[in-house]
Design an enzyme around this catalytic site. Structure first.
Site, PDB file in Angstrom:
ATOM      1  N   GLY A 182      18.249  29.543  30.263  1.00 50.15           N
ATOM      2  CA  GLY A 182      18.283  29.786  28.805  1.00 50.15           C
ATOM      3  C   GLY A 182      17.638  31.103  28.403  1.00 50.15           C
TER       4      GLY A 182
ATOM      5  CB  VAL B 271      10.148  41.982  19.512  1.00 51.81           C
ATOM      6  CG1 VAL B 271       9.721  42.909  20.655  1.00 51.81           C
ATOM      7  CG2 VAL B 271      11.142  42.678  18.597  1.00 51.81           C
TER       8      VAL B 271
ATOM      9  CB  VAL C 287      15.832  29.710  19.938  1.00 56.15           C
ATOM     10  CG1 VAL C 287      14.629  29.964  19.062  1.00 56.15           C
ATOM     11  CG2 VAL C 287      15.905  30.740  21.061  1.00 56.15           C
TER      12      VAL C 287
ATOM     13  CE  LYS D  68      14.291  40.946  22.869  1.00 54.26           C
ATOM     14  NZ  LYS D  68      14.251  40.368  24.226  1.00 54.26           N
TER      15      LYS D  68
ATOM     16  N   GLY E 254       9.776  37.213  22.551  1.00 52.43           N
ATOM     17  CA  GLY E 254       9.824  35.745  22.535  1.00 52.43           C
ATOM     18  C   GLY E 254       8.568  35.170  21.899  1.00 52.43           C
TER      19      GLY E 254
ATOM     20  N   GLY F 261      13.035  31.828  26.450  1.00 53.89           N
ATOM     21  CA  GLY F 261      12.968  30.404  26.775  1.00 53.89           C
ATOM     22  C   GLY F 261      12.701  29.586  25.512  1.00 53.89           C
TER      23      GLY F 261
HETATM   24  N1  LIG Z   1      17.146  32.205  24.352  1.00 51.93           N
HETATM   25  C1  LIG Z   1      16.005  32.874  24.242  1.00 51.93           C
HETATM   26  O1  LIG Z   1      15.119  32.790  25.094  1.00 51.93           O
HETATM   27  C2  LIG Z   1      15.767  33.747  23.062  1.00 51.93           C
HETATM   28  C3  LIG Z   1      16.749  33.939  22.094  1.00 51.93           C
HETATM   29  N2  LIG Z   1      16.489  34.740  21.020  1.00 51.93           N
HETATM   30  C4  LIG Z   1      17.480  34.867  19.966  1.00 51.93           C
HETATM   31  O2  LIG Z   1      17.630  33.604  19.322  1.00 51.93           O
HETATM   32  C5  LIG Z   1      18.941  33.460  18.820  1.00 51.93           C
HETATM   33  C6  LIG Z   1      19.527  32.163  19.351  1.00 51.93           C
HETATM   34  O3  LIG Z   1      19.597  32.240  20.765  1.00 51.93           O
HETATM   35  P1  LIG Z   1      19.875  30.940  21.649  1.00 51.93           P
HETATM   36  O4  LIG Z   1      19.227  29.756  21.067  1.00 51.93           O
HETATM   37  O5  LIG Z   1      19.544  31.352  23.037  1.00 51.93           O
HETATM   38  O6  LIG Z   1      21.468  30.829  21.491  1.00 51.93           O
HETATM   39  P2  LIG Z   1      22.422  29.626  21.916  1.00 51.93           P
HETATM   40  O7  LIG Z   1      23.725  30.243  22.318  1.00 51.93           O
HETATM   41  O8  LIG Z   1      21.744  28.713  22.876  1.00 51.93           O
HETATM   42  O9  LIG Z   1      22.631  28.804  20.549  1.00 51.93           O
HETATM   43  C7  LIG Z   1      23.409  29.252  19.497  1.00 51.93           C
HETATM   44  C8  LIG Z   1      23.585  28.114  18.511  1.00 51.93           C
HETATM   45  O10 LIG Z   1      24.225  28.596  17.357  1.00 51.93           O
HETATM   46  C9  LIG Z   1      25.370  27.824  17.055  1.00 51.93           C
HETATM   47  N3  LIG Z   1      26.377  28.762  16.567  1.00 51.93           N
HETATM   48  C10 LIG Z   1      26.699  29.966  17.080  1.00 51.93           C
HETATM   49  N4  LIG Z   1      27.652  30.557  16.333  1.00 51.93           N
HETATM   50  C11 LIG Z   1      27.922  29.681  15.330  1.00 51.93           C
HETATM   51  C12 LIG Z   1      28.814  29.710  14.229  1.00 51.93           C
HETATM   52  N5  LIG Z   1      29.622  30.752  14.018  1.00 51.93           N
HETATM   53  N6  LIG Z   1      28.830  28.644  13.406  1.00 51.93           N
HETATM   54  C13 LIG Z   1      28.028  27.588  13.621  1.00 51.93           C
HETATM   55  N7  LIG Z   1      27.140  27.519  14.632  1.00 51.93           N
HETATM   56  C14 LIG Z   1      27.111  28.552  15.479  1.00 51.93           C
HETATM   57  C15 LIG Z   1      25.777  27.140  18.323  1.00 51.93           C
HETATM   58  O11 LIG Z   1      26.405  25.917  17.955  1.00 51.93           O
HETATM   59  P3  LIG Z   1      26.915  24.822  19.031  1.00 51.93           P
HETATM   60  O12 LIG Z   1      25.656  24.282  19.646  1.00 51.93           O
HETATM   61  O13 LIG Z   1      27.629  23.829  18.229  1.00 51.93           O
HETATM   62  O14 LIG Z   1      27.754  25.604  19.998  1.00 51.93           O
HETATM   63  C16 LIG Z   1      24.431  26.952  19.020  1.00 51.93           C
HETATM   64  O15 LIG Z   1      23.841  25.744  18.619  1.00 51.93           O
HETATM   65  C17 LIG Z   1      19.682  34.727  19.238  1.00 51.93           C
HETATM   66  O16 LIG Z   1      19.619  35.666  18.186  1.00 51.93           O
HETATM   67  C18 LIG Z   1      18.876  35.244  20.422  1.00 51.93           C
HETATM   68  O17 LIG Z   1      18.987  36.626  20.613  1.00 51.93           O
HETATM   69  C19 LIG Z   1      15.269  35.346  20.834  1.00 51.93           C
HETATM   70  C20 LIG Z   1      14.275  35.197  21.752  1.00 51.93           C
HETATM   71  C21 LIG Z   1      14.461  34.410  22.956  1.00 51.93           C
HETATM   72  N1  LIG Z   2      17.826  37.488  26.323  1.00 47.27           N
HETATM   73  C1  LIG Z   2      16.514  37.790  25.860  1.00 47.27           C
HETATM   74  C2  LIG Z   2      15.971  36.599  25.133  1.00 47.27           C
HETATM   75  C3  LIG Z   2      14.808  36.930  24.330  1.00 47.27           C
HETATM   76  O1  LIG Z   2      14.816  37.771  23.445  1.00 47.27           O
HETATM   77  C4  LIG Z   2      15.619  38.138  27.032  1.00 47.27           C
HETATM   78  O2  LIG Z   2      16.024  37.894  28.165  1.00 47.27           O
HETATM   79  O3  LIG Z   2      14.523  38.685  26.803  1.00 47.27           O
HETATM   80 NA    NA Z   3       7.298  37.660  19.406  1.00 47.06          NA
END
Ligand SMILES: NC(=O)C1=CN([C@@H]2O[C@H](COP(=O)(O)OP(=O)(O)OC[C@H]3O[C@@H](n4cnc5c(N)ncnc54)[C@H](OP(=O)(O)O)[C@@H]3O)[C@@H](O)[C@H]2O)C=CC1
Ligand SMILES: N[C@@H](CC=O)C(=O)O
Ligand code: NA
Length: 428
Positions: A184, A129, A13, A202, A131, A301
């Site tokens: 993703g 919620v 994200v 959510k 996305g 995504g």
């Molecule tokens: N993926 C999706 O489609 C969606 C995700 N979300 C929410 O968005 C948020 C992020 O999700 P997403 O992008 O998929 O997650 P990812 O696992 O892809 O990314 C997490 C990032 O956070 C960094 N990170 C995690 N823990 C630590 C820490 N303790 N210290 C420093 N850096 C840290 C990681 O660093 P590094 O890169 O160095 O490992 C990485 O860059 C979550 O809350 C998820 O629920 C919400 C809607 C949709």
């Molecule tokens: N893992 C979640 C990501 C978005 O919130 C999903 O699949 O909907």
């Molecule tokens: Na939304």
């Protein structure tokens, strides 16, 4: 002067968000007033999909939330800790916060919003919620004059993607989950998606906004999709349904407790939610006087979620660029009281149940007697086939109180002719 962002995380994200912020032409001109000032990650050695000056990246996330130069902290690391503590520190330091973290908000929302209100800043969570679908701000603003009575959503992209491919291609659960992870969509631990926990977080957030009170997450009934089989998908199809993981928050009468629940559900093919496939999400909101409104779009995504994150950033940039001293109640969250939530046994719903029975005369009659003992009336009974010498009987009930239905099932399980009850699903 540019508004300075401290972004925590550079995963799916956050990378999408940085890409959007680095490509502003043709978008809202306010985006040009934003500077990506710091980005906090776990590892500096990882190859990234975006280019950032080396001084921007850091592994010291505490330093970001304590840096006086940072105006907005964008929390995109996910998980409970250190996300919760970092957000609280940022808020105590008077920084605005944007987060996509439904898990942290559903559990610590009370503490997080109280801290934000005390500091006179906002916590924005549009990405948490649905996305990319705008649903948080519409519930807080455009729909807030309505009395909401039901919110029904497909709000987990991963499970909708899995169920859709199981239904259309007959695919195997674990293969499709691996694809959702590669794309993703899934959480770091996909158990949160598959077991319905992400959807429970959510719907707790949506229920809180729709019904104007806090929600205790432990009161939200939650079942995931692990028990949904190809056999049930096929039966559902024959009976005129598709199986979806629904999240529902409903108030049956003005004074009754809320029903807040997540479970796989047989949805009639004619229902608007039946045609929401793949990673798409949809949220059907019903209220008075508006009637029905449905929000539809990509539920997970990088790009879609970045759209929601960046719209929150934009709202906060607008706040920071205007000089009001009083908080805007349409952006803040001031709920104090908890909503009362009814136990699942009080739910009144239709059920689908599949029984494996010995192939004896009179089994259907015995089932009918047990159901009759608990006032469960049947809409349809189908005996379709055999599995390993056992007869398979599928039943759909009329509306029944869940507690009564469970009592009937307990009696049925003790019948000598019953081998097992492999499936039990609610029907919308
Ligand atoms: N993926 C999706 O489609 C969606 C995700 N979300 C929410 O968005 C948020 C992020 O999700 P997403 O992008 O998929 O997650 P990812 O696992 O892809 O990314 C997490 C990032 O956070 C960094 N990170 C995690 N823990 C630590 C820490 N303790 N210290 C420093 N850096 C840290 C990681 O660093 P590094 O890169 O160095 O490992 C990485 O860059 C979550 O809350 C998820 O629920 C919400 C809607 C949709
Ligand atoms: N893992 C979640 C990501 C978005 O919130 C999903 O699949 O909907
Ligand atoms: Na939304």
């Amino acid at each position: 002067m540019a508004v300075k962002l401290g972004i925590l995380g550079l995963g799916t994200v956050a990378t999408g968000t940085v890409q959007l912020l680095q490509d502003v032409v043709g978008r809202n001109p306010l985006l040009q007033e934003i500077e990506i000032y710091r980005v906090g990650v776990r590892s500096l050695d990882k190859i990234r999909e975006v280019e950032l000056p080396s001084h921007v990246l850091t592994t010291d996330l505490e330093a970001i939330v304590n840096d006086p130069a940072v105006d907005i902290v964008v929390e995109l690391i996910g998980g409970l800790e250190p996300a919760r503590s970092l957000m609280l520190t940022a808020l105590k330091n008077g920084k605005q916060v944007v987060t996509a973290n439904k898990a942290a908000i559903a559990r610590f929302g009370s503490e997080i919003f109280t801290t934000a209100n005390q500091s006179g800043v906002y916590v924005m969570l549009e990405a948490a919620v649905g996305g990319g679908i705008p649903v948080i701000q519409p519930l807080k603003q455009s729909l807030s004059v309505n009395r909401i009575n039901t919110v029904t959503g497909i709000i987990n992209g991963t499970t909708n993607y899995i169920l859709t491919r199981m239904q259309t291609e007959g695919s195997n659960f674990s293969d499709v989950l691996a694809d959702a992870q590669r794309l993703g969509y899934a959480e770091a631990d996909p158990t949160a998606d598959v077991d319905g926990l992400d959807a429970a977080d959510k719907i707790a957030i949506l229920a809180s906004l729709g019904f104007g009170g806090r929600i205790n997450l432990e009161d939200v009934y939650c079942e995931g999709i692990r028990q949904v089989t190809k056999t049930d998908i096929t039966y559902a199809e024959k009976l005129g349904f598709v199986i979806k993981l629904l999240a529902i928050a409903k108030q049956y009468t003005d004074s009754s407790p809320l029903s807040v629940r997540v479970h796989p559900t047989l949805v009639p093919k004619t229902h608007p939610l039946a045609s929401i496939n793949g990673v798409y999400n949809a949220i059907l909101v019903e209220g008075e006087p508006i009637g029905q409104v449905m929000f539809f779009g990509p539920g997970a995504g990088a790009g879609a979620t970045a759209s929601a994150v960046t719209s929150d950033i934009l709202n906060l940039v607008a706040v920071l660029k205007t000089s009001t001293t009083k908080p805007n109640p349409l952006l803040s969250c001031g709920h104090q009281d908890y909503c009362q939530i009814a136990p699942i046994t009080e739910l009144v719903t239709r059920f689908y149940a599949r029984f494996l029975t010995k192939d004896q005369p009179g089994v259907i009659g015995k089932l009918g007697t047990c159901f009759g003992n608990y006032s469960v009336s049947l809409e349809s009974v189908v005996q379709t086939g055999f599995q390993g010498g056992l007869a398979e009987i599928v039943v759909v009930t009329h509306d029944v109180r869940e507690g009564d239905f469970r009592q009937a099932l307990a009696e049925i399980e003790n019948l000598e002719a019953i081998d097992s009850i492999p499936s039990l699903l609610r029907v919308l």
